[in-house]
Design a protein around this motif. Structure first.
Motif, short mmCIF file in Angstrom:
data_model
loop_
_atom_site.label_atom_id
_atom_site.label_comp_id
_atom_site.label_asym_id
_atom_site.label_seq_id
_atom_site.Cartn_x
_atom_site.Cartn_y
_atom_site.Cartn_z
N MET A 1 0.53 26.48 16.51
CA MET A 1 2.08 26.79 14.91
C MET A 1 3.22 25.27 14.99
SD MET A 1 5.13 29.24 16.83
CE MET A 1 3.56 30.72 17.83
N SER A 2 3.04 25.39 14.20
CA SER A 2 4.22 24.30 14.05
C SER A 2 5.58 24.47 14.86
CB SER A 2 4.21 24.74 12.48
OG SER A 2 5.46 24.93 12.01
N GLU A 3 6.35 22.89 15.15
CA GLU A 3 7.53 23.10 15.07
C GLU A 3 8.34 24.24 14.48
OE1 GLU A 3 10.62 20.28 17.42
OE2 GLU A 3 8.50 19.64 17.08
N LYS A 4 8.27 23.65 13.08
CA LYS A 4 8.74 24.82 12.22
C LYS A 4 8.69 26.00 13.22
CE LYS A 4 10.94 24.35 7.74
NZ LYS A 4 10.97 25.00 6.93
N GLU A 5 7.67 26.54 13.01
CA GLU A 5 7.87 27.77 13.16
C GLU A 5 8.27 28.67 14.13
OE1 GLU A 5 4.19 30.17 11.64
OE2 GLU A 5 3.92 28.01 11.60
N ASN A 6 8.20 28.06 15.07
CA ASN A 6 8.65 27.83 16.98
C ASN A 6 10.00 28.05 16.89
OD1 ASN A 6 8.07 28.43 19.77
ND2 ASN A 6 8.52 25.85 19.85
N ARG A 7 10.50 26.95 16.17
CA ARG A 7 11.98 26.95 16.12
C ARG A 7 12.49 28.54 15.71
NH1 ARG A 7 13.26 22.87 12.92
NH2 ARG A 7 12.09 21.15 14.12
N LYS A 8 11.86 28.67 14.30
CA LYS A 8 11.90 30.06 13.89
C LYS A 8 12.31 31.19 14.73
CE LYS A 8 11.36 28.93 9.03
NZ LYS A 8 10.00 29.18 8.26
N MET A 9 11.33 31.64 15.54
CA MET A 9 11.73 32.59 15.85
C MET A 9 12.27 32.40 17.31
SD MET A 9 6.89 32.73 17.34
CE MET A 9 7.71 33.46 19.03
N LYS A 10 13.34 31.06 17.71
CA LYS A 10 14.33 31.63 18.70
C LYS A 10 15.43 31.68 18.60
CE LYS A 10 11.86 27.93 21.34
NZ LYS A 10 11.82 26.53 22.16
N SER A 11 15.36 31.96 16.98
CA SER A 11 16.83 32.18 16.63
C SER A 11 16.90 33.69 16.44
CB SER A 11 16.96 31.69 15.20
OG SER A 11 17.73 30.49 14.98
N ALA A 12 18.29 34.37 16.90
CA ALA A 12 17.69 36.12 16.78
C ALA A 12 19.43 36.17 15.35
CB ALA A 12 17.70 36.82 18.19
N ILE A 13 19.00 37.32 14.85
CA ILE A 13 20.34 37.96 14.33
C ILE A 13 20.88 38.79 14.85
CG2 ILE A 13 19.30 39.16 12.38
CD1 ILE A 13 21.30 37.09 10.69
N TYR A 14 22.19 38.67 15.09
CA TYR A 14 22.61 39.75 15.56
C TYR A 14 23.98 40.82 14.97
CZ TYR A 14 25.51 43.26 19.00
OH TYR A 14 26.74 43.66 19.66
N PRO A 15 23.23 41.90 13.72
CA PRO A 15 24.33 42.16 13.00
C PRO A 15 24.68 43.31 13.31
CG PRO A 15 22.01 43.27 12.97
CD PRO A 15 22.45 42.43 13.68
N GLY A 16 26.25 43.54 12.06
CA GLY A 16 27.20 44.90 12.33
C GLY A 16 28.91 45.09 12.32
N SER A 17 29.33 45.63 11.88
CA SER A 17 29.97 46.14 11.51
C SER A 17 31.01 45.10 11.98
CB SER A 17 30.66 47.37 11.87
OG SER A 17 29.49 48.47 11.14
N PHE A 18 31.19 44.56 13.19
CA PHE A 18 31.96 44.78 15.00
C PHE A 18 33.64 44.93 14.37
CE2 PHE A 18 28.15 41.59 14.56
CZ PHE A 18 27.88 41.82 15.95
N ASP A 19 34.27 46.57 14.15
CA ASP A 19 34.92 46.47 13.46
C ASP A 19 36.11 46.94 15.14
OD1 ASP A 19 37.43 46.81 11.24
OD2 ASP A 19 36.93 48.65 10.84
N PRO A 20 36.92 46.23 15.54
CA PRO A 20 36.68 44.60 15.65
C PRO A 20 35.01 44.54 16.74
CG PRO A 20 39.06 45.55 16.57
CD PRO A 20 37.67 46.90 15.69
N LEU A 21 35.62 42.91 17.03
CA LEU A 21 34.68 42.94 18.45
C LEU A 21 34.93 43.32 19.56
CD1 LEU A 21 32.07 40.39 18.52
CD2 LEU A 21 34.30 39.26 19.61
#
Ligand code: ADP
Length: 176
Positions: A1-21
């Motif tokens: 696995m390239s380092e770039k791919e590896n770095r991508k795997m370490k991010s997660a997105i936490y989506p939501g309305s957050f109305d409010p947090l």
């Protein structure tokens, strides 16, 4: 696995309305930070929900609360989450689960996102006991009825909510 791919795997997105947090959301963000190098908190702009705060207001509150915190990025997005993720090169969605009633909705969303983007995985984090009852809508109800949301949302959120409700009431009065 390239380092770039590896770095991508370490991010997660936490989506939501957050109305409010709430502290429930903050709990998921902070636990997510222990697993991922970066948690991208993504405020969704085109939900079918009628929100109390605008997308910018919701994102600004989170930005203010996490200013200077390493590993947390706050963004807002419109359109399909998977499209936004593809533009950013993120493949993991982080979501929180509170009660059994959350499950069906979360299940449908995870399946829908999988159908749209095979490479995307959704990971669920079970709420921690003391946060299980906290939801943005309960908080709004408590504050609207004159109660205190201390311990459920950060003081900044409670302040913004009171301001918002006051402005809404004033607008209703003016419209009478
Ligand atoms: P959405 O409209 O996308 O459901 P929310 O802001 O209500 O947005 O919730 C965003 C995510 O945070 C969801 O996965 C939800 O289940 C989770 N969440 C909300 N409150 C809590 C809590 N108290 N504990 C754990 N997860 C929570």
């Amino acid at each position: 696995m390239s380092e770039k791919e590896n770095r991508k795997m370490k991010s997660a997105i936490y989506p939501g309305s957050f109305d409010p947090l709430t502290y429930g959301h903050i709990n998921i963000i902070n636990r997510g930070r222990k697993i991922f190098d970066r948690v991208v908190v993504a405020v969704a702009g085109n939900m079918s929900k009628n929100t109390t705060f605008t997308i910018d207001e919701r994102a600004d509150i989170i930005k203010e609360l996490f200013r200077g915190v390493k590993g947390v990025e706050v963004v807002s997005f419109r359109g399909l989450l998977v499209n936004y993720m593809s533009r950013r090169g993120i493949r993991t969605i982080l979501r929180g689960l509170r009660t059994f009633s959350d499950f069906e909705y979360e299940f449908q969303m995870a399946m829908g996102n999988k159908k749209l983007a095979q490479e995307v995985e959704t990971l669920f984090m079970i709420t921690e006991g003391e946060y299980s009852y906290i939801s943005s809508s309960i908080i709004k109800e408590i504050v609207a009825l004159g109660g205190s949301a201390r311990g459920m949302v950060p003081p900044l959120v409670e302040k913004k909510l009171r301001e918002k409700l006051r402005a809404e009431r004033a607008a209703v009065k003016r419209g009478r």
